[in-house]
Design a protein around this motif. Structure first.
Motif, PDB file in Angstrom:
ATOM      1  N   PHE A 161       0.877  -1.175   0.000  1.00 54.51           N
ATOM      2  CA  PHE A 161       0.000   0.000   0.000  1.00 54.51           C
ATOM      3  C   PHE A 161       0.908   1.217   0.000  1.00 54.51           C
ATOM      4  O   PHE A 161       1.740   1.386   0.892  1.00 54.51           O
ATOM      5  N   ASP A 218      -2.823   6.099  -2.712  1.00 53.37           N
ATOM      6  CA  ASP A 218      -4.043   5.724  -3.427  1.00 53.37           C
ATOM      7  C   ASP A 218      -4.239   4.211  -3.349  1.00 53.37           C
ATOM      8  O   ASP A 218      -3.512   3.516  -2.642  1.00 53.37           O
ATOM      9  N   SER A 219      -5.196   3.706  -4.094  1.00 55.09           N
ATOM     10  CA  SER A 219      -5.580   2.295  -3.999  1.00 55.09           C
ATOM     11  C   SER A 219      -4.844   1.404  -4.988  1.00 55.09           C
ATOM     12  O   SER A 219      -5.240   0.246  -5.178  1.00 55.09           O
ATOM     13  N   TRP A 266      -4.884  -2.657  -5.275  1.00 52.83           N
ATOM     14  CA  TRP A 266      -5.988  -3.206  -4.488  1.00 52.83           C
ATOM     15  C   TRP A 266      -7.300  -3.039  -5.235  1.00 52.83           C
ATOM     16  O   TRP A 266      -7.494  -2.062  -5.975  1.00 52.83           O
ATOM     17  N   TRP A 291     -14.624   2.449   2.324  1.00 51.05           N
ATOM     18  CA  TRP A 291     -13.193   2.526   2.569  1.00 51.05           C
ATOM     19  C   TRP A 291     -12.710   3.955   2.345  1.00 51.05           C
ATOM     20  O   TRP A 291     -13.280   4.678   1.511  1.00 51.05           O
ATOM     21  N   GLU A 292     -11.652   4.336   3.037  1.00 50.29           N
ATOM     22  CA  GLU A 292     -11.107   5.684   2.898  1.00 50.29           C
ATOM     23  C   GLU A 292      -9.581   5.605   2.902  1.00 50.29           C
ATOM     24  O   GLU A 292      -8.987   4.867   3.695  1.00 50.29           O
ATOM     25  N   ILE A 293      -8.956   6.355   2.006  1.00 49.45           N
ATOM     26  CA  ILE A 293      -7.500   6.492   1.985  1.00 49.45           C
ATOM     27  C   ILE A 293      -7.172   7.937   2.314  1.00 49.45           C
ATOM     28  O   ILE A 293      -7.529   8.857   1.560  1.00 49.45           O
ATOM     29  N   GLU A 318      -3.092   6.336   5.471  1.00 47.66           N
ATOM     30  CA  GLU A 318      -3.758   5.163   6.024  1.00 47.66           C
ATOM     31  C   GLU A 318      -4.862   4.701   5.086  1.00 47.66           C
ATOM     32  O   GLU A 318      -5.465   5.498   4.377  1.00 47.66           O
ATOM     33  N   ILE A 319      -5.119   3.406   5.091  1.00 47.90           N
ATOM     34  CA  ILE A 319      -6.253   2.840   4.381  1.00 47.90           C
ATOM     35  C   ILE A 319      -7.197   2.302   5.457  1.00 47.90           C
ATOM     36  O   ILE A 319      -6.811   1.488   6.291  1.00 47.90           O
ATOM     37  N   THR A 320      -8.442   2.806   5.459  1.00 46.50           N
ATOM     38  CA  THR A 320      -9.351   2.572   6.578  1.00 46.50           C
ATOM     39  C   THR A 320     -10.672   2.006   6.099  1.00 46.50           C
ATOM     40  O   THR A 320     -11.280   2.529   5.158  1.00 46.50           O
ATOM     41  N   HIS A 351      -7.977   0.760  10.942  1.00 46.96           N
ATOM     42  CA  HIS A 351      -6.997   1.489  10.135  1.00 46.96           C
ATOM     43  C   HIS A 351      -5.800   0.584   9.829  1.00 46.96           C
ATOM     44  O   HIS A 351      -5.361  -0.195  10.682  1.00 46.96           O
ATOM     45  N   ARG A 359      -1.752   0.634   7.782  1.00 47.12           N
ATOM     46  CA  ARG A 359      -0.657   1.364   7.143  1.00 47.12           C
ATOM     47  C   ARG A 359       0.583   0.464   7.155  1.00 47.12           C
ATOM     48  O   ARG A 359       0.573  -0.632   7.709  1.00 47.12           O
TER      49      ARG A 359
END
Length: 447
Positions: free
Chosen positions: A241, A245-246, A249, A262-264, A268-270, A437, A439
């Motif tokens: 990661f 960005d994604s 994934w 989902w949120e980036i 962090e990817i959450t 979360h 990372r």
């Protein structure tokens, strides 16, 4: 009682060659912090004696040091005792109920069967940063009942430790670029009162510094966010990661990243809070690529009561209404989520192989909910799998072994033929409807 003179032995000029910081005769330049253990000097050796009813005690330099290479020798009595060498550490005189608190990175001295001498412990703060479960070959470096040679290289953000010329730990940190050096006498139960630890030939170099080369495959604990160090790159580690960005994934049921759930953000990817259901909001996400033998590390932070997981060898061939099927490194608030009390013998608790093997968590392995924890899953080419939590080995098994097959037969996975034995598969982050979360997701493919 010892009286310490002011710092007449400390040096202000950066030294390009080693100089002693203990003169072998006096405690000039040193002071006691924290507990009141007994420190004496015998034949040029500092002797720390473990006394009854006192907290951890530290003989500290009056001077603070930034970048340096420190060399010394130590010896410790007994196999149940403990000690350590503080580096770039701090002192809070109001800490520990007014007795004073030393906190910061410590090279641990551990003569017990656990054999973690040379590991890195964060005294009074984050607990273990580099237990020697991460470098098992180094557990043989310590020599009982004799002096051991230590070399600590603290340059920039990195600390590397060598014990008797064997590399034992490598940590890249975001805290403490400067601080005291201190020699610990650990608090002990009454039966260990009188045991001693010895330190001698303490010298330091503060200029023209260079790291000693590490073995290429040595694991590095890198606490910088979404960063791969030069040492990690040489060993073949890559970010899974990128923190931006994604890329790499996608959703389990689409060729793109989920449009909701989902949120980036902020590196962090959450997975966002929903209804606590299994893969009912944003759905699980998987890597584009499939992996067979690998070393996967990641950081995760749970919110209170959260449930999630990191799955591996996900093939997408099993039919299921909920989350995709795969071997699962369980992420769970063991205190507040009911799943911890289900399954068998705790095999649904934090860092377990979900529904199959419970994690044998060291009391200091898990960090509190709301803090970052470090997970690691290693799968070697011979199908041996190991789970780590904050660097501590919590379980190991072999995929496809008779013992593994027996466990599967008694689990929720019994209805899927050859479960967990695929040659390769995706890595998955689970949406279980709770905010979690992630990372520092990194992977190294093993051959």
């Amino acid at each position: 009682m010892l009286f310490f003179a002011s710092s007449t032995y400390g040096q202000t000029k950066r030294q390009s060659s080693f100089i002693p910081i203990f003169d072998g005769k006096t405690f000039n330049g040193w002071k006691i912090l924290g507990g009141k253990a007994k420190y004496t000097i015998e034949d040029g050796v500092i002797v720390g004696e473990m006394v009854k009813g006192v907290p951890n005690s530290f003989l500290s330099t009056e001077k603070e040091y930034e970048d340096f290479i420190l060399e010394l020798e130590f010896k410790i009595e007994g196999t149940e005792t403990n000690s350590g060498i503080q580096i770039r550490s701090n002192y809070d005189p109001q800490g520990n109920n007014g007795q004073g608190l030393v906190f910061g990175k410590q090279m641990d001295i551990d003569p017990s069967e656990r054999a973690w001498t040379g590991g890195v412990y964060d005294e009074g703060r984050r607990n273990w940063l580099y237990p020697l479960d991460l470098q098992e070959s180094a557990q043989k470096a310590f020599k009982a009942n004799q002096f051991n040679k230590v070399r600590i290289e603290a340059i920039g953000d990195e600390v590397r430790i060598w014990l008797n010329d064997i590399p034992t730990a490598a940590v890249i940190d975001t805290l403490d670029r400067k601080g005291i050096i201190a020699l610990q006498v650990h608090s002990v139960p009454d039966r260990l009162v009188g045991q001693k630890v010895y330190f001698k030939n303490i010298r330091i170099k503060t200029a023209e510094l260079a790291f000693t080369k590490l073995p290429q495959d040595m694991f590095v604990v890198n606490l910088k966010k979404n960063n791969v160090s030069s040492q990690e790159k040489k060993s073949g580690i890559n970010l899974l990661f990128n923190g931006i960005d994604s890329k790499g994934w996608r959703s389990i049921d689409a060729n793109h990243f989920p449009k909701k759930g989902w949120e980036i953000k902020d590196g962090e990817i959450t997975v966002l809070k929903a209804n606590g259901g299994e893969s009912t909001n944003g759905r699980d996400i998987i890597t584009d690529k499939q992996y067979s033998a690998f070393d996967l590390s990641f950081e995760f932070k749970l919110t209170p009561g959260a449930n999630s997981g990191v799955k591996y060898f996900v093939t997408m061939q099993e039919e299921t209404k909920g989350s995709a099927i795969g071997l699962e490194y369980q992420l769970l608030d063991d205190e507040k989520h009911p799943d911890a009390k289900m399954g068998k013998n705790g095999n649904r608790t934090m860092a377990s192989l979900y529904d199959l093997i419970p994690s044998l968590k060291h009391v200091r392995a898990p960090r509190p909910i709301g803090e970052w924890n470090r997970g690691r899953i290693m799968v070697t080419p011979d199908n041996q799998v190991t789970h780590y939590l904050n660097g501590i080995k919590v379980l190991t098994y072999r995929r496809g072994s008779p013992e593994f097959k027996e466990l599967v037969a008694g689990s929720k996975y019994k209805d899927w033929p050859n479960f967990g034995e695929a040659e390769k598969g995706h890595i998955l982050l689970q949406d279980h409807g709770d905010e979690v979360h992630f990372r520092n997701i990194k992977i190294k493919e093993l051959k």
